[in-house]
Design a protein around this motif. Structure first.
Motif, PDB file in Angstrom:
ATOM      1  N   MET A 134       0.957  -1.060  -0.122  1.00 34.82           N
ATOM      2  CA  MET A 134      -0.094  -0.058  -0.294  1.00 34.82           C
ATOM      3  C   MET A 134       0.638   1.106   0.152  1.00 34.82           C
ATOM      4  SD  MET A 134       0.061  -1.870   3.505  1.00 34.82           S
ATOM      5  CE  MET A 134      -1.046  -2.391   2.899  1.00 34.82           C
ATOM      6  N   PHE A 135       2.388   1.031   0.099  1.00 37.72           N
ATOM      7  CA  PHE A 135       3.116   2.495   0.401  1.00 37.72           C
ATOM      8  C   PHE A 135       2.866   2.873  -0.616  1.00 37.72           C
ATOM      9  CE2 PHE A 135       6.058  -1.545   1.094  1.00 37.72           C
ATOM     10  CZ  PHE A 135       6.776  -1.305   0.472  1.00 37.72           C
ATOM     11  N   MET A 136       2.933   2.015  -2.545  1.00 37.69           N
ATOM     12  CA  MET A 136       3.091   1.929  -3.495  1.00 37.69           C
ATOM     13  C   MET A 136       1.616   2.657  -4.002  1.00 37.69           C
ATOM     14  SD  MET A 136       6.717   0.378  -4.382  1.00 37.69           S
ATOM     15  CE  MET A 136       6.182  -1.683  -3.796  1.00 37.69           C
ATOM     16  N   MET A 137       0.766   2.556  -3.654  1.00 29.38           N
ATOM     17  CA  MET A 137      -0.589   2.739  -4.086  1.00 29.38           C
ATOM     18  C   MET A 137      -0.481   3.593  -4.706  1.00 29.38           C
ATOM     19  SD  MET A 137      -2.798  -0.630  -2.097  1.00 29.38           S
ATOM     20  CE  MET A 137      -2.426  -2.049  -2.066  1.00 29.38           C
ATOM     21  N   LYS A 138      -1.518   3.976  -6.237  1.00 29.14           N
ATOM     22  CA  LYS A 138      -1.412   5.529  -5.958  1.00 29.14           C
ATOM     23  C   LYS A 138      -3.170   5.187  -6.101  1.00 29.14           C
ATOM     24  CE  LYS A 138       0.056   7.613 -10.159  1.00 29.14           C
ATOM     25  NZ  LYS A 138       0.791   7.624 -11.221  1.00 29.14           N
ATOM     26  N   TYR A 139      -3.677   5.722  -5.346  1.00 27.12           N
ATOM     27  CA  TYR A 139      -5.118   5.962  -4.948  1.00 27.12           C
ATOM     28  C   TYR A 139      -6.158   7.059  -5.363  1.00 27.12           C
ATOM     29  CZ  TYR A 139      -3.878   3.535  -0.884  1.00 27.12           C
ATOM     30  OH  TYR A 139      -2.953   2.418  -0.017  1.00 27.12           O
ATOM     31  N   GLU A 140      -5.782   7.824  -6.241  1.00 26.05           N
ATOM     32  CA  GLU A 140      -6.275   9.130  -6.632  1.00 26.05           C
ATOM     33  C   GLU A 140      -7.125   8.590  -7.996  1.00 26.05           C
ATOM     34  OE1 GLU A 140      -2.901  10.668  -4.124  1.00 26.05           O
ATOM     35  OE2 GLU A 140      -3.223   9.537  -5.849  1.00 26.05           O
ATOM     36  N   PRO A 141      -6.903   7.912  -8.684  1.00 26.11           N
ATOM     37  CA  PRO A 141      -7.498   6.799  -9.946  1.00 26.11           C
ATOM     38  C   PRO A 141      -8.867   6.282  -9.682  1.00 26.11           C
ATOM     39  CG  PRO A 141      -4.891   6.916 -10.760  1.00 26.11           C
ATOM     40  CD  PRO A 141      -4.886   6.753  -8.783  1.00 26.11           C
ATOM     41  N   VAL A 142      -9.020   6.194  -7.844  1.00 28.11           N
ATOM     42  CA  VAL A 142     -10.360   5.142  -7.559  1.00 28.11           C
ATOM     43  C   VAL A 142     -11.013   5.942  -7.146  1.00 28.11           C
ATOM     44  CG1 VAL A 142      -8.801   3.070  -7.459  1.00 28.11           C
ATOM     45  CG2 VAL A 142      -8.808   4.634  -5.855  1.00 28.11           C
ATOM     46  N   LEU A 143     -10.427   7.930  -6.569  1.00 25.78           N
ATOM     47  CA  LEU A 143     -11.272   8.319  -5.987  1.00 25.78           C
ATOM     48  C   LEU A 143     -13.069   8.200  -6.093  1.00 25.78           C
ATOM     49  CD1 LEU A 143      -8.839  11.011  -4.929  1.00 25.78           C
ATOM     50  CD2 LEU A 143      -9.492   9.071  -3.614  1.00 25.78           C
ATOM     51  N   HIS A 144     -13.563   8.290  -7.413  1.00 25.28           N
ATOM     52  CA  HIS A 144     -14.249   7.440  -8.001  1.00 25.28           C
ATOM     53  C   HIS A 144     -14.990   7.091  -8.018  1.00 25.28           C
ATOM     54  CE1 HIS A 144     -12.226   6.161 -11.214  1.00 25.28           C
ATOM     55  NE2 HIS A 144     -13.780   5.324 -11.735  1.00 25.28           N
ATOM     56  N   LEU A 145     -14.630   5.669  -7.305  1.00 28.25           N
ATOM     57  CA  LEU A 145     -14.793   4.605  -7.411  1.00 28.25           C
ATOM     58  C   LEU A 145     -15.615   4.370  -5.658  1.00 28.25           C
ATOM     59  CD1 LEU A 145     -12.559   1.818  -8.429  1.00 28.25           C
ATOM     60  CD2 LEU A 145     -14.718   2.944  -9.481  1.00 28.25           C
ATOM     61  N   PRO A 146     -16.534   3.032  -5.621  1.00 26.92           N
ATOM     62  CA  PRO A 146     -17.052   2.503  -3.893  1.00 26.92           C
ATOM     63  C   PRO A 146     -15.869   2.363  -3.730  1.00 26.92           C
ATOM     64  CG  PRO A 146     -18.822   2.165  -5.704  1.00 26.92           C
ATOM     65  CD  PRO A 146     -17.238   3.036  -6.695  1.00 26.92           C
ATOM     66  N   VAL A 147     -16.422   1.823  -2.599  1.00 31.06           N
ATOM     67  CA  VAL A 147     -14.578   1.092  -1.578  1.00 31.06           C
ATOM     68  C   VAL A 147     -14.611   0.133  -1.516  1.00 31.06           C
ATOM     69  CG1 VAL A 147     -14.221   0.436   1.169  1.00 31.06           C
ATOM     70  CG2 VAL A 147     -15.035   2.834   0.663  1.00 31.06           C
ATOM     71  N   GLU A 148     -15.211  -0.764  -1.969  1.00 32.54           N
ATOM     72  CA  GLU A 148     -15.073  -2.263  -2.564  1.00 32.54           C
ATOM     73  C   GLU A 148     -14.690  -2.528  -3.367  1.00 32.54           C
ATOM     74  OE1 GLU A 148     -15.093  -5.025  -1.358  1.00 32.54           O
ATOM     75  OE2 GLU A 148     -16.133  -3.866   1.030  1.00 32.54           O
ATOM     76  N   GLU A 149     -14.646  -1.573  -4.659  1.00 26.29           N
ATOM     77  CA  GLU A 149     -13.983  -1.434  -6.332  1.00 26.29           C
ATOM     78  C   GLU A 149     -13.039  -0.532  -5.933  1.00 26.29           C
ATOM     79  OE1 GLU A 149     -16.261  -0.227  -9.673  1.00 26.29           O
ATOM     80  OE2 GLU A 149     -18.964  -1.060  -8.068  1.00 26.29           O
TER      81      GLU A 149
END
Length: 267
Positions: free
Chosen positions: A209-224
């Motif tokens: 998770m320290f290398m994850m890029k979260y910004e592209p998934v901000l529009h998604l529901p949590v589970e997705e």
């Protein structure tokens, strides 16, 4: 041991292990006392830390690519307003808005040039998202769980010496808490242990998770978002009662997942 010979370190560990939580000195106060000690250690050992990162990049292609990209988010409270109800971005927006926080709590601070400074910059941008996607509530036991998630990830995906170095802060923050729990809050020990185990499990089973890029998934529901990023083994643990006991009912940040009515009033 240089740590044993350090009177500040000895005093810190003894005090944090033996004390109780209290509204005057909540467990978040541990960070205030810990950081001067740890930051002095990091400054003294910065050449060694940079050497460990350089050596790791030679054997860890994913980490090397992450540093090569050197992505820094421009996420802000205002930019989070756009995301739909039920999305990761909306949850984060409601959290920072309800509590008067910033989406990036180092916003406006210059980014240094070292590997270590970039690593910590991304940590500051990711921390609250790791709570939301890792399944840990925004109370004191949730903080323990999300921190152990990082501990597990570091030792799973990085060489032991580098993982140990990066975990220095967490070692001082987390190490004394088993004694504090057993001595003062034994009725919460089983839950405390479950939270620790859950954090380590998610950290070890998930992608780093320290290398994850979260910004592209901000529009998604949590589970997705969890599925797309590679979070695994997540369990939403309802431990608020035990967290209140362990934290001596000291007020904590408002979690929009637990108080939907309050969250709606803020929008």
């Amino acid at each position: 041991s240089s740590w044993l010979n350090n009177p500040i370190a000895r005093d810190y560990v003894a005090k944090q292990a033996l004390r109780k939580n209290h509204i005057d000195v909540p467990t978040t106060f541990d960070i205030t006392e810990c950081m001067p000690l740890v930051n002095a250690y990091y400054r003294e050992n910065m050449p060694r830390i940079e050497g460990l990162f350089m050596a790791e990049r030679k054997i860890n292609p994913a980490l090397d690519a992450w540093f090569e990209e050197r992505f820094v988010s421009d996420m802000s409270n205002e930019s989070l307003r756009q995301y739909p109800r039920g999305s990761v971005g909306n949850l984060l927006y409601r959290y920072v808005t309800l509590n008067g926080f910033k989406a990036d709590f180092t916003e406006g601070q210059p980014l240094g040039q070292t590997h270590f400074e970039y690593f910590n910059k991304r940590l500051s941008q990711q921390h609250d998202l790791e709570h939301l996607l890792g399944g840990f509530a925004l109370h004191y036991l949730g903080e323990i769980g999300v921190t152990y998630m990082r501990v597990g990830a570091y030792f799973k995906y990085l060489s032991p010496e580098l993982a140990g170095m990066l975990n220095t802060t967490y070692t001082f923050l987390l190490g004394p808490l088993m004694m504090r729990t057993c001595l003062h809050y034994p009725e919460t020990f089983n839950t405390w242990y479950d939270v620790v185990h859950q954090g380590m499990t998610v950290g070890r089973q998930s992608e780093p998770m320290f290398m994850m890029k979260y910004e592209p998934v901000l529009h998604l529901p949590v589970e997705e978002a969890r599925e797309q990023l590679g979070f695994r083994g997540v369990v939403e643990m309802d431990v608020k009662r035990e967290a209140d006991i362990w934290g001596e009912n000291v007020p904590v940040a408002i979690d929009p997942r637990l108080v939907e009515d309050v969250a709606e009033a803020a929008e």
